[in-house]
Design an enzyme around this catalytic site. Structure first.
Site, PDB file in Angstrom:
ATOM      1  N   ASP A 131       0.852  -1.193   0.000  1.00  0.00           N
ATOM      2  CA  ASP A 131       0.000   0.000   0.000  1.00  0.00           C
ATOM      3  C   ASP A 131       0.883   1.237   0.000  1.00  0.00           C
ATOM      4  O   ASP A 131       1.859   1.308   0.768  1.00  0.00           O
ATOM      5  CB  ASP A 131      -0.903   0.028   1.236  1.00  0.00           C
ATOM      6  CG  ASP A 131      -2.321  -0.412   0.921  1.00  0.00           C
ATOM      7  OD1 ASP A 131      -2.541  -0.923  -0.188  1.00  0.00           O
ATOM      8  OD2 ASP A 131      -3.204  -0.247   1.785  1.00  0.00           O
ATOM      9  N   LEU A 132       0.550   2.204  -0.854  1.00  0.00           N
ATOM     10  CA  LEU A 132       1.233   3.500  -0.804  1.00  0.00           C
ATOM     11  C   LEU A 132       0.569   4.318   0.293  1.00  0.00           C
ATOM     12  O   LEU A 132      -0.600   4.671   0.205  1.00  0.00           O
ATOM     13  CB  LEU A 132       1.123   4.204  -2.152  1.00  0.00           C
ATOM     14  CG  LEU A 132       1.836   5.544  -2.283  1.00  0.00           C
ATOM     15  CD1 LEU A 132       3.335   5.393  -2.060  1.00  0.00           C
ATOM     16  CD2 LEU A 132       1.582   6.169  -3.647  1.00  0.00           C
ATOM     17  N   ASP A 149      -4.521   2.287  -4.621  1.00  0.00           N
ATOM     18  CA  ASP A 149      -3.131   2.452  -4.202  1.00  0.00           C
ATOM     19  C   ASP A 149      -2.571   1.161  -3.626  1.00  0.00           C
ATOM     20  O   ASP A 149      -1.610   1.179  -2.860  1.00  0.00           O
ATOM     21  CB  ASP A 149      -3.008   3.576  -3.172  1.00  0.00           C
ATOM     22  CG  ASP A 149      -3.847   3.306  -1.926  1.00  0.00           C
ATOM     23  OD1 ASP A 149      -4.695   2.384  -1.964  1.00  0.00           O
ATOM     24  OD2 ASP A 149      -3.655   4.005  -0.910  1.00  0.00           O
TER      25      ASP A 149
END
Length: 403
Positions: A122-123, A164
């Site tokens: 995950d960003l 994301d």
């Protein structure tokens, strides 16, 4: 049949035809040579034979070149079509569908003693990145993450699973090598991405599950990696967590469902199914809207699984609002019918259901909505006419409200 297969099928017949013409040409030339030796020089006859044969060979070469070109064009078109369907245009990662198929294929090969690792990424703070630096930078950050992941994880498959969220299929289960590569990716993202003359540091959270050590089923492996990812985010983000058995506790499972359910509201994974309510004489008096969650991995999920978890958080308000909006939008498709909506007791405590329906009616059109409380744990209405304040009492309001 594909374009390439069609051309290949025709090319065989074309080649055989040209070869037959070439043989016929040679035979005719030979006949002419033997027939002309009495009246003309043998050199002239041989020249005619050579010319005829050369022309046949030139035609054959032209046809071969043409067919090869057509085959290449068709193959390029098919490759472009496959790339369009399988590759995310913005980031260059594999699309979710093809990533899950690749994961299934990889785990299917584990019977040969092979190993694999699944890394979910995950960003962190993606919304804040978009709000602060603009959506263009957010897109660049996602593409940069994919590029770095492909560079660091050799021979891996990188896929985009959500806005994301990304996944990486690594063709080995070497924990030490995997830990080294993950640290490299964390450092590369912390080093940041240049934007408008500045270096913007980035943060990612990662969850890792190993096959067959932790699971050999694609769905289960995704779930375990997701649990590990959630643990990374809960521990402060910007780190990696490898799955362990303790993560399967009920408390952490509820957190996972809460996280996925929040995303489901935004990604349109919730559905409202309509069941006829039949009167005593067999006529359909109304329709009952039943919420379902179509999870991309686990399929259709009953509200008995996720409503109790949503009631422990603010998600129940989001879901309740979504149900109202969906019912108000759909009622136009059922002229003359009322729609019955199941409302959580937590929503009734806040007395927001009547206000929500009145607002939608005033903004759009008069609606007929029947609202009542349903206990999703057993799937049955709980009625207590003698005590309207009882936790399981029926709260029924006949609408429409009109502006």
């Amino acid at each position: 049949m594909s374009i390439s297969a069609t051309i290949e099928g025709h090319s065989g017949r074309i080649y055989r035809g040209i070869q037959a013409l070439l043989v016929a040409s040679i035979a005719a030339t030979a006949t002419a040579v033997f027939g002309l030796t009495e009246n003309a020089s043998r050199a002239t006859a041989l020249t005619m034979a050579a010319t005829s044969t050369s022309l046949a060979l030139l035609v054959l070469m032209y046809m071969r070149s043409s067919i090869v070109q057509r085959l290449q064009s068709a193959a390029d078109a098919e490759a472009e079509k496959h790339r369009f369907l399988s590759i995310d245009a913005m980031t260059g990662a594999m699309t979710r569908r093809y990533f899950l198929e690749a994961l299934n294929d990889r785990l299917g090969a584990l019977r040969n003693g092979r190993q694999a690792s699944l890394v979910l990424i995950d960003l962190d703070h993606f919304k804040q990145l978009n709000d602060t630096f603009g959506h263009q930078f957010g897109d660049l950050a996602l593409a940069y993450l994919v590029k770095e992941a492909e560079r660091i994880f050799a021979d891996s498959i990188v896929g985009r699973l959500g806005g994301d969220e990304f996944g990486v299929i690594i063709p080995h289960g070497d924990a030490a090598a995997l830990d080294k590569d993950v640290r490299r990716l964390l450092d590369a993202m912390r080093a940041g991405k240049r934007h408008e003359g500045k270096i913007i540091p980035l943060s990612i959270s990662l969850g890792v599950a190993l096959a067959p050590l932790h699971a050999s089923n694609p769905t289960e492996l995704m779930l375990l990696a997701d649990l590990a990812l959630y643990e990374s985010k809960a521990a402060g983000r910007g780190r990696v967590t490898v799955f362990d058995e303790e993560m399967l506790s009920d408390k952490r499972y509820r957190r996972l469902v809460e996280r996925e359910l929040r995303a489901a509201v935004y990604l349109g994974e919730l559905e409202l199914h309509y069941q006829p309510i039949v009167g005593a004489e067999g006529s359909i008096d109304a329709l009952e809207g039943l919420i379902r969650w179509r999870h991309p991995v686990r399929g259709l999920i009953s509200p008995a699984e996720f409503i109790p978890i949503a009631e422990r958080s603010a998600l129940i308000d989001m879901i309740g609002e979504w149900v109202f909006k969906r019912a108000c939008a759909d009622i136009g498709h059922f002229p003359g019918r009322r729609i019955s909506i199941n409302v959580s007791g937590e929503q009734l405590k806040q007395r927001r259901d009547r206000d929500d329906v009145r607002a939608h009616s005033a903004r759009d059109r008069p609606v007929g909505i029947l609202v009542h409380h349903r206990d999703h744990r057993d799937g049955c209405d709980r009625r207590d006419a003698g005590n309207p304040q009882a936790p399981g009492s029926l709260a029924r309001a006949r609408l429409p409200y009109r502006a």
